[in-house]
Design a protein around this motif. Structure first.
Motif: not given
Ligand code: EPZ
Length: 417
Positions: A40-49, A65-66
């Motif tokens: 589980v990864l938190e604070d993932i930025p919502e970016l194209k990359d 799952e996002k």
């Protein structure tokens, strides 16, 4: 095609919360391939990359799952070592799946990552590391194939402290037999975040953040929950926004030790920086003092904030100089700033800014993601409206950028024209 329109609207004031770091999220998402349990990864930025590298992993068989800024990754579905060529060509950072695939599958197939506007972006140091660990490398018609019977720990010296090469070698070495030593490695905070993530999954990485990383290979990695560090480059961008507009901005969710050279340079330019725990308040000054800047690998001044500081220094009282030592072609934003009225002379790796000149709203285009941010900063203090095109570059690295600037009082809109 979408464009961003900016008009001046006085000093920016208020607070902005910094997103998770793109350049920590990308290698950590790639390294999830190494896991054998849910991650589980938190604070993932919502970016194209982030969308691109997530799609690369999905096409390798991983279930992802996002849910807004959280990714749930199940790496157990991994069923191929062949990455999707079209996606790799979209974003060179997808090359960061090479190390994990080689470690997990004993093979990895990729298309060669392209260069980009800021430089040729070679991968020789990545390959030097893979070969040192025992991999065979074949390159034909733009495709690269790495295979091995097994990976054995080795001592690897990096001729340049490449961030990507350090990350790819770390992720290849965590399952290798024996110890790997990476000398003259990158020391960026994103390297430390990757090491922390790997160690949470059972790896044995020490020395991250110094110029020598040691990795003792283990049998397997499990899973974990990990929160991505804040994006120091986004933070620096908004700190410059306060300085260039003579504003007063509270930057929330920041690790000040990641920004020492940036804070030092902003104070030298006359801005007031007040550190308050996880926040930093930046108060711009009436006059901006000229600076001498030289970009260097961390802990030196970050190349990813060079363009933003160039925008600032077009408003400095006196001559400034910027020397770019990391990339061979990272001054293309100078031409765009000159269209707006800036007086800049570029000779090889040095840009000389000839002091304060009034800037005028113009039609300009982003040449890379940081250059795009620099154009927004310059537009905030230009007379008239600035129209910025090629803004897909900006969306690669900045989450909700207009909203964040608008909440600080900027007159900024995105229009599909
Ligand atoms: C990472 O790119 C960042 N990207 C870049 O951020 C950042 O500018 C760069 O590090 C430097 O800090 C990500 O983390 C996804 P490098 P990377 O390998 O790993 C040479 C942004 O704006 N080199 O440290 O590609 C290379 O030519 C982006 O967010 C070799 O010669 O950077 C360059 O001159 C832009 N051989 C220098 O090292 C190699 O095998 C730095 O490259 C690899 C690199």
């Amino acid at each position: 095609m979408e464009k961003i329109f900016v008009k001046p609207n006085g000093p920016l004031k208020g607070s902005v919360r910094i997103s998770g770091a793109k350049n920590a999220a990308l290698p950590i998402i790639a390294a999830s391939i190494l896991g054998t349990e849910e991650i589980v990864l938190e604070d993932i930025p919502e970016l194209k990359d982030v969308e691109v590298i997530t799609e690369v992993l999905r096409r390798l068989g991983l279930k992802i799952e996002k849910n807004k800024n959280t990714l749930k990754i199940d790496p157990r579905g991994l069923n191929t070592a062949k990455t999707d060529y079209e996606l790799i060509s979209k974003m060179r950072a997808s090359f960061l799946v090479m190390g994990p695939l080689l470690a997990k599958m004993k093979e990895a197939y990729n298309s060669l990552p392209g260069g980009c506007n800021i430089g040729s972006r070679p991968i020789d140091l990545h390959l030097k590391g893979f070969k040192a660990l025992g991999a065979e490398i074949e390159m034909t018609h733009g495709e690269i194939r790495a295979t091995c019977e097994k990976l054995v720990g080795a001592k690897i010296y990096l001729d340049f402290p490449s961030v990507g090469a350090t990350e790819n070698i770390m992720t290849a070495a965590v399952l290798a037999e024996g110890e790997t030593i990476i000398e003259n490695c990158a020391m960026e905070p994103e390297i430390v975040d990757l090491a922390n993530f790997l160690n949470k999954m059972g790896a044995r990485v020490t020395g991250a953040g110094t110029s020598t990383i040691r990795i003792k290979g283990v049998e397997k990695l499990t899973g974990c929950t990990h929160q991505i560090i804040p994006d120091r480059i986004e933070a620096g961008t908004f700190m410059v926004a306060a300085a260039i507009t003579g504003g007063d901005i509270l930057i929330e969710n920041i690790i000040t030790s990641h920004l020492k050279p940036v804070i030092a340079k902003l104070e030298e330019s006359g801005a007031q920086i007040i550190e308050e725990g996880d926040n930093v308040r930046v108060i711009g000054s009436e006059t901006i003092k000229p600076l001498e800047i030289k970009t260097l690998p961390h802990p030196g001044f970050p190349t990813d904030l060079q363009a933003q500081f160039m925008a600032l220094l077009t408003q400095a009282d006196g001559q400034s100089s910027i020397i770019e030592t990391v990339f061979e072609n990272r001054f293309m934003h100078a031409d765009e700033l000159k269209k707006m009225g800036a007086k800049i002379k570029v000779i090889d790796r040095e840009a000389v800014l000839l002091g304060k000149n009034k800037l005028y709203g113009s039609k300009v285009s982003a040449t890379d993601l940081r250059a795009g941010a620099a154009l927004i900063l310059a537009a905030l203090v230009s007379e008239g409206e600035t129209e910025i095109s090629e803004i897909y570059h900006i969306d690669r690295g900045y989450e909700n950028i207009e909203e964040k600037f608008r909440n600080l009082g900027a007159n900024i809109t995105r229009i599909d024209v």
